[in-house]
Design a protein around this motif. Sequence first.
Motif, PDB file in Angstrom:
ATOM      1  N   GLY A  21       4.807  -5.450  -9.851  1.00 23.18           N
ATOM      2  CA  GLY A  21       4.312  -5.628 -11.203  1.00 23.18           C
ATOM      3  C   GLY A  21       5.194  -5.145 -12.323  1.00 23.18           C
ATOM      4  O   GLY A  21       4.745  -5.034 -13.460  1.00 23.18           O
ATOM      5  N   ALA A  22       6.448  -4.866 -12.045  1.00 24.67           N
ATOM      6  CA  ALA A  22       7.366  -4.422 -13.097  1.00 24.67           C
ATOM      7  C   ALA A  22       7.810  -5.611 -13.943  1.00 24.67           C
ATOM      8  O   ALA A  22       7.779  -6.757 -13.501  1.00 24.67           O
ATOM      9  CB  ALA A  22       8.577  -3.730 -12.491  1.00 24.67           C
ATOM     10  N   LEU A  23       8.221  -5.307 -15.172  1.00 25.22           N
ATOM     11  CA  LEU A  23       8.730  -6.332 -16.089  1.00 25.22           C
ATOM     12  C   LEU A  23       9.992  -5.822 -16.769  1.00 25.22           C
ATOM     13  O   LEU A  23      10.078  -4.653 -17.135  1.00 25.22           O
ATOM     14  CB  LEU A  23       7.700  -6.638 -17.171  1.00 25.22           C
ATOM     15  N   LYS A  24      10.942  -6.718 -16.955  1.00 28.22           N
ATOM     16  CA  LYS A  24      12.096  -6.367 -17.772  1.00 28.22           C
ATOM     17  C   LYS A  24      11.649  -6.392 -19.226  1.00 28.22           C
ATOM     18  O   LYS A  24      10.771  -7.167 -19.608  1.00 28.22           O
ATOM     19  CB  LYS A  24      13.248  -7.318 -17.519  1.00 28.22           C
ATOM     20  N   PHE A  25      12.249  -5.525 -20.024  1.00 26.80           N
ATOM     21  CA  PHE A  25      11.878  -5.397 -21.428  1.00 26.80           C
ATOM     22  C   PHE A  25      13.080  -5.718 -22.285  1.00 26.80           C
ATOM     23  O   PHE A  25      14.184  -5.186 -22.055  1.00 26.80           O
ATOM     24  CB  PHE A  25      11.395  -3.969 -21.699  1.00 26.80           C
ATOM     25  N   ARG A  26      12.889  -6.556 -23.264  1.00 28.26           N
ATOM     26  CA  ARG A  26      13.953  -6.928 -24.209  1.00 28.26           C
ATOM     27  C   ARG A  26      13.592  -6.370 -25.578  1.00 28.26           C
ATOM     28  O   ARG A  26      12.682  -6.877 -26.231  1.00 28.26           O
ATOM     29  CB  ARG A  26      14.068  -8.449 -24.306  1.00 28.26           C
ATOM     30  N   GLY A  27      14.256  -5.300 -25.981  1.00 27.23           N
ATOM     31  CA  GLY A  27      13.937  -4.752 -27.287  1.00 27.23           C
ATOM     32  C   GLY A  27      14.478  -3.354 -27.484  1.00 27.23           C
ATOM     33  O   GLY A  27      15.470  -2.957 -26.866  1.00 27.23           O
ATOM     34  N   VAL A  64      -1.029  -3.465 -14.027  1.00 25.08           N
ATOM     35  CA  VAL A  64      -0.150  -4.561 -13.599  1.00 25.08           C
ATOM     36  C   VAL A  64       0.520  -4.100 -12.303  1.00 25.08           C
ATOM     37  O   VAL A  64       1.471  -3.327 -12.325  1.00 25.08           O
ATOM     38  CB  VAL A  64       0.912  -4.897 -14.676  1.00 25.08           C
ATOM     39  N   ARG A  65      -0.011  -4.577 -11.170  1.00 22.74           N
ATOM     40  CA  ARG A  65       0.437  -4.077  -9.864  1.00 22.74           C
ATOM     41  C   ARG A  65       0.981  -5.149  -8.938  1.00 22.74           C
ATOM     42  O   ARG A  65       1.268  -4.881  -7.789  1.00 22.74           O
ATOM     43  CB  ARG A  65      -0.723  -3.367  -9.166  1.00 22.74           C
ATOM     44  N   SER A  66       1.108  -6.384  -9.440  1.00 20.50           N
ATOM     45  CA  SER A  66       1.617  -7.448  -8.580  1.00 20.50           C
ATOM     46  C   SER A  66       2.574  -8.346  -9.363  1.00 20.50           C
ATOM     47  O   SER A  66       2.564  -8.370 -10.597  1.00 20.50           O
ATOM     48  CB  SER A  66       0.465  -8.298  -8.037  1.00 20.50           C
ATOM     49  N   LEU A  67       3.355  -9.090  -8.622  1.00 21.24           N
ATOM     50  CA  LEU A  67       4.269 -10.046  -9.229  1.00 21.24           C
ATOM     51  C   LEU A  67       3.500 -11.059 -10.066  1.00 21.24           C
ATOM     52  O   LEU A  67       3.891 -11.376 -11.190  1.00 21.24           O
ATOM     53  CB  LEU A  67       5.079 -10.753  -8.129  1.00 21.24           C
ATOM     54  N   ALA A  70       2.358  -9.585 -13.358  1.00 17.51           N
ATOM     55  CA  ALA A  70       3.498  -9.419 -14.265  1.00 17.51           C
ATOM     56  C   ALA A  70       3.919 -10.761 -14.853  1.00 17.51           C
ATOM     57  O   ALA A  70       4.210 -10.870 -16.051  1.00 17.51           O
ATOM     58  CB  ALA A  70       4.665  -8.758 -13.528  1.00 17.51           C
ATOM     59  N   GLN A  71       3.938 -11.791 -14.036  1.00 19.01           N
ATOM     60  CA  GLN A  71       4.353 -13.111 -14.515  1.00 19.01           C
ATOM     61  C   GLN A  71       3.438 -13.623 -15.630  1.00 19.01           C
ATOM     62  O   GLN A  71       3.883 -14.344 -16.514  1.00 19.01           O
ATOM     63  CB  GLN A  71       4.397 -14.106 -13.358  1.00 19.01           C
ATOM     64  N   ALA A  72       2.183 -13.234 -15.612  1.00 23.57           N
ATOM     65  CA  ALA A  72       1.240 -13.663 -16.647  1.00 23.57           C
ATOM     66  C   ALA A  72       1.555 -13.038 -18.009  1.00 23.57           C
ATOM     67  O   ALA A  72       1.076 -13.520 -19.033  1.00 23.57           O
ATOM     68  CB  ALA A  72      -0.192 -13.312 -16.223  1.00 23.57           C
ATOM     69  N   LEU A  73       2.358 -11.986 -18.035  1.00 26.27           N
ATOM     70  CA  LEU A  73       2.678 -11.284 -19.281  1.00 26.27           C
ATOM     71  C   LEU A  73       4.045 -11.643 -19.856  1.00 26.27           C
ATOM     72  O   LEU A  73       4.382 -11.242 -20.973  1.00 26.27           O
ATOM     73  CB  LEU A  73       2.617  -9.770 -19.047  1.00 26.27           C
ATOM     74  N   VAL A  74       4.837 -12.383 -19.124  1.00 29.75           N
ATOM     75  CA  VAL A  74       6.198 -12.716 -19.559  1.00 29.75           C
ATOM     76  C   VAL A  74       6.172 -13.386 -20.926  1.00 29.75           C
ATOM     77  O   VAL A  74       5.385 -14.291 -21.175  1.00 29.75           O
ATOM     78  CB  VAL A  74       6.894 -13.625 -18.514  1.00 29.75           C
TER      79      VAL A  74
END
Length: 95
Positions: A21-27, A64-67, A70-74
Amino acid sequence: MEAPTRRVEIGRLGKAYGLEGALKFRGEPVVLELQRVYLEGLGYRAIREARTLNQEIVLYLAGVRSLEAAQALVGLRVYADVSELPKLEEGTYYY
């Protein structure tokens, strides 16, 4: 009457990273110092962990614990409450 909370955009959520559930962050790297962020249209999420990986920021958000989660938040915009941001030197701004 309480004054409305003032927020400033600090970035966007990038690609999902890994299976947990990790996400890359741009900012703004200030996100590394925060305990929570406000996600566009969803409200506040606590930051479980924030770290740098190969000069990129990776966020682990509460709930957010799954891929798939996480994809739903991109692509969502990420905001921080102005009152929770570290103070800047005079003449510098977050926005």
